[in-house]
Design a protein around this motif. Structure first.
Motif, PDB file in Angstrom:
ATOM      1  N   VAL A 199       0.851  -1.188   0.000  1.00 55.24           N
ATOM      2  CA  VAL A 199       0.000   0.000   0.000  1.00 55.24           C
ATOM      3  C   VAL A 199       0.889   1.242   0.000  1.00 55.24           C
ATOM      4  O   VAL A 199       1.839   1.342   0.778  1.00 55.24           O
ATOM      5  CB  VAL A 199      -0.924   0.026   1.238  1.00 55.24           C
ATOM      6  CG1 VAL A 199      -1.762   1.311   1.254  1.00 55.24           C
ATOM      7  CG2 VAL A 199      -1.832  -1.193   1.256  1.00 55.24           C
ATOM      8  N   LEU A 200       0.572   2.190  -0.880  1.00 49.77           N
ATOM      9  CA  LEU A 200       1.184   3.515  -0.894  1.00 49.77           C
ATOM     10  C   LEU A 200       0.222   4.437  -0.159  1.00 49.77           C
ATOM     11  O   LEU A 200      -0.985   4.407  -0.423  1.00 49.77           O
ATOM     12  CB  LEU A 200       1.390   4.001  -2.328  1.00 49.77           C
ATOM     13  CG  LEU A 200       2.196   3.079  -3.244  1.00 49.77           C
ATOM     14  CD1 LEU A 200       2.199   3.620  -4.671  1.00 49.77           C
ATOM     15  CD2 LEU A 200       3.602   2.919  -2.738  1.00 49.77           C
ATOM     16  N   SER A 201       0.736   5.253   0.764  1.00 46.35           N
ATOM     17  CA  SER A 201      -0.141   6.024   1.637  1.00 46.35           C
ATOM     18  C   SER A 201       0.285   7.491   1.720  1.00 46.35           C
ATOM     19  O   SER A 201       1.440   7.796   1.992  1.00 46.35           O
ATOM     20  CB  SER A 201      -0.124   5.396   3.039  1.00 46.35           C
ATOM     21  OG  SER A 201      -1.015   6.046   3.898  1.00 46.35           O
ATOM     22  N   LEU A 202      -0.680   8.392   1.496  1.00 52.28           N
ATOM     23  CA  LEU A 202      -0.508   9.838   1.670  1.00 52.28           C
ATOM     24  C   LEU A 202      -1.341  10.237   2.881  1.00 52.28           C
ATOM     25  O   LEU A 202      -2.489   9.814   3.003  1.00 52.28           O
ATOM     26  CB  LEU A 202      -1.012  10.600   0.442  1.00 52.28           C
ATOM     27  CG  LEU A 202      -0.405  10.213  -0.896  1.00 52.28           C
ATOM     28  CD1 LEU A 202      -1.124  10.936  -2.026  1.00 52.28           C
ATOM     29  CD2 LEU A 202       1.070  10.524  -0.906  1.00 52.28           C
ATOM     30  N   ASN A 203      -0.770  11.056   3.769  1.00 50.36           N
ATOM     31  CA  ASN A 203      -1.449  11.402   5.020  1.00 50.36           C
ATOM     32  C   ASN A 203      -1.268  12.866   5.367  1.00 50.36           C
ATOM     33  O   ASN A 203      -0.256  13.474   5.047  1.00 50.36           O
ATOM     34  CB  ASN A 203      -0.866  10.559   6.165  1.00 50.36           C
ATOM     35  CG  ASN A 203      -0.986   9.083   5.893  1.00 50.36           C
ATOM     36  OD1 ASN A 203      -1.965   8.474   6.258  1.00 50.36           O
ATOM     37  ND2 ASN A 203       0.012   8.518   5.220  1.00 50.36           N
TER      38      ASN A 203
END
Length: 173
Positions: A75-79
């Motif tokens: 999973v690639l995650s932007l937060n």
């Protein structure tokens, strides 16, 4: 003068539609477990509070699921900072088995994983990380190449102030 005002309004409208692009080289990034695992590769990027994350995509991504991990678990995650709003993307078409995968490119779906999606940055930083949806106790995923491209636009008030400043400048002349 009216023609000048009209052109300034049009220029301001075009400026609000223009997004800034951040390209992140993912080569060497590692996922060692679920979200928040201290060994997962992370990156914090300062962005102004109010910036809107409007689009994201992975480009020419090549990675390997190691051990018992599956390629479909990356999973690639932007937060919005380490906690808060987020936008997660699994890798479209990744098979449910270990091994190498890619190159593959694709956009972040909207909605993304866990009903995530575009968001407004409130913390002054964009936090980027990778993780594996199943922790196998060893390194789960290794990205060998690829780019993560993130599109963002400044908060609308910044463009309004820019337009007002330009108006004041031309009015003085």
């Amino acid at each position: 003068m009216r023609k000048l005002l009209l052109s300034l309004v049009c220029a301001s409208a075009v400026a609000t539609a223009n997004a800034a692009i951040i390209n992140i080289d993912l080569a060497g990034w590692e996922a060692w477990g679920g979200y928040g695992n201290v060994d997962n590769t992370t990156l914090s990027i300062p962005l102004p509070a109010g910036a809107e994350i409007v689009a994201a995509e992975y480009i020419d991504l090549v990675y390997t699921a190691e051990g018992a991990s599956w390629r479909s678990e990356l999973v690639l995650s932007l937060n919005d900072g380490p906690s808060g709003d987020f936008w997660d993307s699994d890798i479209a078409g990744a098979p449910g088995s270990p091994g190498a995968f890619g190159p593959v490119s694709g956009p972040f779906a909207n909605p993304g994983l866990f009903s995530s999606g575009p968001f407004t940055v409130s913390t002054g930083e964009l936090f980027v990380t990778v993780y594996d949806t199943f922790n196998d106790a060893d390194r789960d995923q290794l990205i060998t190449s690829g780019t993560l491209r993130v599109e963002w636009v400044p908060e609308p008030a910044s463009f309004a102030l820019l337009g007002l400043g330009a108006l004041a400048l031309f009015r003085r002349r």
